[in-house]
Design a protein around this motif. Structure first.
Motif, mmCIF file in Angstrom:
data_model
loop_
_atom_site.group_PDB
_atom_site.id
_atom_site.type_symbol
_atom_site.label_atom_id
_atom_site.label_comp_id
_atom_site.label_asym_id
_atom_site.label_seq_id
_atom_site.Cartn_x
_atom_site.Cartn_y
_atom_site.Cartn_z
ATOM 1 N N GLU A 153 23.470 47.842 29.178
ATOM 2 C CA GLU A 153 23.906 48.647 28.033
ATOM 3 C C GLU A 153 23.302 50.045 28.082
ATOM 4 O OE1 GLU A 153 24.005 48.366 23.127
ATOM 5 O OE2 GLU A 153 23.116 46.768 24.338
ATOM 6 N N ARG A 154 22.013 50.120 28.403
ATOM 7 C CA ARG A 154 21.379 51.441 28.497
ATOM 8 C C ARG A 154 21.977 52.254 29.638
ATOM 9 N NH1 ARG A 154 16.626 48.410 27.496
ATOM 10 N NH2 ARG A 154 16.177 48.398 29.733
ATOM 11 N N GLY A 155 22.245 51.585 30.762
ATOM 12 C CA GLY A 155 22.840 52.301 31.883
ATOM 13 C C GLY A 155 24.220 52.837 31.555
ATOM 14 N N PHE A 156 25.028 52.026 30.878
ATOM 15 C CA PHE A 156 26.363 52.484 30.494
ATOM 16 C C PHE A 156 26.272 53.666 29.539
ATOM 17 C CE2 PHE A 156 30.168 52.596 27.946
ATOM 18 C CZ PHE A 156 31.182 52.362 28.862
ATOM 19 N N SER A 204 15.316 35.113 28.787
ATOM 20 C CA SER A 204 14.667 36.427 28.811
ATOM 21 C C SER A 204 15.288 37.325 29.876
ATOM 22 C CB SER A 204 13.165 36.260 29.070
ATOM 23 O OG SER A 204 12.555 35.487 28.054
ATOM 24 N N ALA A 205 15.566 36.754 31.046
ATOM 25 C CA ALA A 205 16.194 37.542 32.107
ATOM 26 C C ALA A 205 17.578 38.010 31.683
ATOM 27 C CB ALA A 205 16.277 36.715 33.387
ATOM 28 N N ARG A 206 18.330 37.143 30.996
ATOM 29 C CA ARG A 206 19.660 37.538 30.527
ATOM 30 C C ARG A 206 19.565 38.685 29.530
ATOM 31 N NH1 ARG A 206 22.302 37.641 26.306
ATOM 32 N NH2 ARG A 206 20.579 36.658 25.187
ATOM 33 N N ALA A 207 18.606 38.586 28.591
ATOM 34 C CA ALA A 207 18.459 39.646 27.597
ATOM 35 C C ALA A 207 18.072 40.967 28.252
ATOM 36 C CB ALA A 207 17.416 39.235 26.555
ATOM 37 N N LEU A 208 17.149 40.924 29.221
ATOM 38 C CA LEU A 208 16.750 42.143 29.918
ATOM 39 C C LEU A 208 17.910 42.729 30.715
ATOM 40 C CD1 LEU A 208 13.201 41.114 31.184
ATOM 41 C CD2 LEU A 208 13.742 42.748 29.365
ATOM 42 N N ARG A 209 18.667 41.861 31.384
ATOM 43 C CA ARG A 209 19.816 42.332 32.157
ATOM 44 C C ARG A 209 20.841 43.003 31.260
ATOM 45 N NH1 ARG A 209 23.821 37.839 33.473
ATOM 46 N NH2 ARG A 209 24.139 38.303 31.258
ATOM 47 N N SER A 235 28.160 57.779 27.840
ATOM 48 C CA SER A 235 28.227 58.070 26.408
ATOM 49 C C SER A 235 27.612 59.399 26.028
ATOM 50 C CB SER A 235 27.542 56.949 25.615
ATOM 51 O OG SER A 235 28.256 55.747 25.769
ATOM 52 N N GLY A 236 27.420 60.276 26.970
ATOM 53 C CA GLY A 236 26.926 61.598 26.627
ATOM 54 C C GLY A 236 25.425 61.699 26.754
ATOM 55 N N PRO A 237 24.886 62.891 26.578
ATOM 56 C CA PRO A 237 23.452 63.127 26.803
ATOM 57 C C PRO A 237 22.560 62.397 25.831
ATOM 58 C CG PRO A 237 24.489 65.055 25.805
ATOM 59 C CD PRO A 237 25.596 64.117 26.181
ATOM 60 N N THR A 238 23.059 62.055 24.627
ATOM 61 C CA THR A 238 22.195 61.387 23.662
ATOM 62 C C THR A 238 22.012 59.924 23.986
ATOM 63 O OG1 THR A 238 24.072 60.884 22.222
ATOM 64 C CG2 THR A 238 22.922 62.973 21.850
ATOM 65 N N GLY A 239 23.007 59.316 24.692
ATOM 66 C CA GLY A 239 22.913 57.908 25.045
ATOM 67 C C GLY A 239 22.997 56.988 23.857
#
Length: 218
Positions: free
Chosen positions: A194-197, A184-189, A202-206
């Motif tokens: 990915e969201r941070g990148f 679970s920790a790996r999936a959250l990390r 990746s632009g304003p839309t993310g």
């Protein structure tokens, strides 16, 4: 590869609990990397997978006339992932080059001025792979002789637990819980990375798509 040698390795036999089971897992790869620094430096720029063949005792070795450690060329396409658009990597390149320029202008002169044989020796002795040995060694900590004697007694009097032993079921439950927590920790990390990148590059839309590279128009 921008003139860089990128080497990765994979251990197919280790799960998430490998880091808790034995430090031999990390030492094996660490020894292999240290033993292959000359070969790594001689590789042409590119992406490589490092493959390790173990000896009969599990030690990294080099058999006569046959290298036990080899480097197989790879391409980015060999790695299974859905890459963001090229625009995102272009932004990463700009940020990386800017950071490198700032480092060379402001930090590198200080790092070079502070680098000498004394600091190199200090860093060598403060390396975690070294401190984990001598800080708990009998020469550095005399009381560790008691630990060694106790370990020898325990090893000499070990007995297999009976199948109905309640501690066995408790052990399996704890191992399963720790494994699930690690997963679970790996999936959250990974999701957070990915969201941070996507947010940063990746632009304003993310969404990982450029404004002109979406699905509009089929």
């Amino acid at each position: 590869a921008a003139g860089q040698r990128i080497v990765y390795l994979i251990n197919p036999h280790v799960g998430h609990l490998g880091i808790f089971v034995s430090a031999v897992v990390a030492r094996r790869e660490h020894r292999a990397i240290l033993a292959s620094l000359a070969e790594i430096e001689a590789l042409p720029p590119g992406l490589y997978e490092m493959r390790i063949e173990d000896g009969p005792s599990g030690e990294v070795h080099r058999a006569a006339g046959k290298a036990a450690i080899r480097f197989e060329p790879r391409a980015v396409e060999d790695l299974r992932f859905a890459p963001p658009p090229r625009e995102a990597f272009e932004r990463v390149r700009v940020v990386s080059e800017t950071g490198l320029a700032l480092y060379r202008a402001f930090l590198k002169p200080w790092a070079q001025a502070a680098s000498n044989p004394w600091t190199a020796e200090l860093l060598r002795w403060l390396h975690p792979m070294r401190t984990s040995r001598y800080l708990l060694s009998e020469e550095f900590q005399p009381w560790m002789r008691l630990v060694a004697a106790t370990a020898a007694q325990v090893a000499a009097n070990r007995h297999r637990a009976r199948p109905g032993n309640p501690w066995l079921s408790q052990e399996r439950a704890v191992v399963g819980a720790v494994s699930q927590a690690a997963e679970s920790a790996r999936a959250l990390r990974d999701a957070a990375a990915e969201r941070g990148f996507a947010t940063l590059y990746s632009g304003p839309t993310g969404t990982g798509r450029s404004a002109s590279g979406g699905d509009a128009g089929g």
